[in-house]
Design an enzyme around this catalytic site. Structure first.
Site, PDB file in Angstrom:
ATOM      1  N   LYS A  91       0.844  -1.196   0.000  1.00  0.00           N
ATOM      2  CA  LYS A  91       0.000   0.000   0.000  1.00  0.00           C
ATOM      3  C   LYS A  91       0.881   1.250   0.000  1.00  0.00           C
ATOM      4  O   LYS A  91       1.910   1.306   0.682  1.00  0.00           O
ATOM      5  CB  LYS A  91      -0.898  -0.037   1.235  1.00  0.00           C
ATOM      6  CG  LYS A  91      -1.934   1.073   1.341  1.00  0.00           C
ATOM      7  CD  LYS A  91      -2.806   0.832   2.566  1.00  0.00           C
ATOM      8  CE  LYS A  91      -3.760   1.968   2.845  1.00  0.00           C
ATOM      9  NZ  LYS A  91      -4.559   1.729   4.079  1.00  0.00           N
ATOM     10  N   SER A 166      -9.253   2.638   3.729  1.00  0.00           N
ATOM     11  CA  SER A 166      -8.343   3.275   2.802  1.00  0.00           C
ATOM     12  C   SER A 166      -7.543   2.290   1.954  1.00  0.00           C
ATOM     13  O   SER A 166      -6.839   2.701   1.042  1.00  0.00           O
ATOM     14  CB  SER A 166      -7.380   4.194   3.567  1.00  0.00           C
ATOM     15  OG  SER A 166      -6.542   3.444   4.438  1.00  0.00           O
ATOM     16  N   SER A 190      -9.606   0.517   7.933  1.00  0.00           N
ATOM     17  CA  SER A 190      -9.083   0.532   6.567  1.00  0.00           C
ATOM     18  C   SER A 190      -8.647  -0.815   6.019  1.00  0.00           C
ATOM     19  O   SER A 190      -8.331  -0.919   4.833  1.00  0.00           O
ATOM     20  CB  SER A 190      -7.917   1.521   6.464  1.00  0.00           C
ATOM     21  OG  SER A 190      -8.380   2.834   6.634  1.00  0.00           O
TER      22      SER A 190
END
Length: 479
Positions: A91, A166, A190
């Site tokens: 990520k 997220s 997230s």
């Protein structure tokens, strides 16, 4: 790439589903199965990386999930590892040496990272092959991966809907079949939110279970923990066991490798409506109550439970996130060149500006948030786990939570959606998002969440294995 289009029930809109499963080196294998095939010599890591890269290119053309592609795949620990040769992504809020870390923001130009973040080293220790970095909303603040400028990350089950946030880029790639697992982290939901949106398994570990985030350790409450999103329970279990070989927190009970359902029948607390007052919509309520009935059929005891947190929790959590946005605005020059806090998106600016008006309340906010562990512990008296929704309503269409929505309206919408997950971040406890057996009338996954006491990942994984064995999770290939 395979796509399908059909009329979404009740709206007359074409629903486009995207997946890239095909007859190649990856096939339909999950990470555990793919690693086993590599160990047996049935496929090579080079073949797998090549075919995965082709899948990623096809999926990304429709989903916009990738921030950076690596020209040459980065292989993990040379000595092997549980996931040796399994392709994955990091990520883009986590440093990978030589690649920029953009944090999903247009407010600065990121510099290439000089070294791997601590969690990147832990991830690589499992043997994975990294193909690049995935997109996230600005600084991970939003529960959807959308932007004021540029395309959103699209949900592979329905490209007109959010992939969550997220860790939306990671979830989209895994759900579409581009890679079996991908890095995710969770500071308010997230990992679990995009897992729920995209029909995946998303385990948020106990605080300190994976290697701590360097920035989080400097905050009064470390709310962020790293992990992965996956399509199968055994992949999440195998990752956690492999990660524990790299970093073992002596303050927590060892998880070890969980390989199937547990024998102990559990006392399950049922929480259908959020403690912040947000009422769960009918599709989500039905998915959670059906899961409760399945648990009872399997021999577990399910009883309603109350989570009596401070009524100010929601406002306090927003204040805490506002503090994070304020700190980013104050220190952003360390991330790259040309940082301008005025170019942060509407959600980040709104959080920061609200905090600036209320910063004097910070000590009281932190004290109240820390006391949440008392209410959480009280809810577990007589219970082993708590079953709840992941989100208060089903996955919204793109635009509903976009950062271009006026801040007051956007926050109201976020609070009506993200009503269950933040408590675990504040208390530091583990929870897992699992796909419910049913989908929405228009074919979107619904997530259900199990939360446990600190260090209870083994219990959560054993229960997840049992539900997966009882009824396989919905498949995007049949959507």
């Amino acid at each position: 790439m395979t796509t399908s289009e059909e009329q979404s029930q009740g709206r007359g809109e074409a629903r486009t589903t995207v997946h890239v499963f095909r007859d190649d080196a990856l096939g339909d294998l999950d990470a555990v199965g793919l690693a086993a095939a590599i160990r047996r010599g049935e496929v090579s890591p080079a073949e797998v990386a090549k075919d995965a890269a082709a899948r990623v290119r096809d999926a990304d053309a429709r989903l916009d999930a990738v921030q950076v592609h690596l020209d040459i795949p980065a292989h993990g620990a040379p000595g092997g590892g549980a996931f040796a040769g399994v392709p994955t992504f990091v990520k883009d809020n986590t440093d990978f040496a030589g690649l920029p870390t953009g944090h999903g923001s247009a407010a600065f130009r990121p510099r290439p990272a000089r070294r791997h973040a601590a969690f990147t080293r832990q991830l690589l220790s499992t043997g994975v092959t990294v193909l690049g970095k995935t997109r996230l909303p600005e600084f991970g603040f939003s529960p959807t991966t959308e932007y004021e400028e540029g395309p959103p990350v699209r949900n592979p089950w329905n490209t007109g809907h959010s992939a969550g946030g997220s860790s939306g880029g990671s979830a989209a790639l895994v759900a579409a079949g581009a890679v079996p697992v991908a890095h995710a982290n969770d500071g308010g939901g997230s990992i679990r939110i995009p897992a729920a949106c995209c029909g995946l398994v998303g385990l948020k570990p106990t605080r300190g279970r994976t290697v701590p985030n360097a920035q989080g350790r400097q905050l009064p409450i470390d709310i962020v923990v790293d992990g992965v999103v996956s399509r199968t329970v055994r992949d999440s279990a195998a990752f956690l066991a492999a990660a524990e070989l790299h970093h073992r927190n002596a303050k927590l009970p060892s998880v070890g490798l969980v390989e199937g359902p547990g024998k102990r029948r559990l006392r399950v607390g049922l929480l259908v409506d959020s403690p912040n007052g947000a009422r769960t919509d009918e599709d989500t309520r039905a998915a959670v109550t059906e899961t409760a009935r399945r648990l009872e059929r399997l021999g577990h005891t399910v009883t309603p439970v109350e989570l009596a947190i401070d009524p100010r929790f929601t406002g306090d959590f927003l204040t805490y996130w506002g503090m994070l946005s304020f700190l980013i605005g104050a220190t952003g020059r360390t991330m790259g060149t040309g940082f301008d806090r005025h170019r942060m998106d509407g959600l980040s600016r709104g959080l920061r500006e609200t905090y600036v008006r209320n910063w004097r309340n910070t000590p009281a906010v932190v004290r109240r948030l820390k006391r949440t562990r008392e209410a959480y512990a009280a809810a577990f008296r007589g219970q082993d786990v708590i079953l709840s929704p992941v989100l208060a309503h089903t996955t919204p269409p793109l635009g509903h939570l976009a950062p271009s929505v006026p801040y007051a309206t956007l926050v109201e919408r976020i609070l009506a959606y993200v009503a269950f997950t933040p408590v675990n971040n504040v208390v530091g406890t583990p929870s897992i998002s699992l796909p419910a057996a049913s989908t929405t009338p228009d074919g979107l996954p619904i997530g259900v969440m199990f939360s446990g006491r600190p260090g209870a990942e083994r219990t959560l994984l054993e229960l997840a294995f049992e539900l997966e064995a009882d009824r396989p999770f919905p498949s995007i290939k049949n959507a």
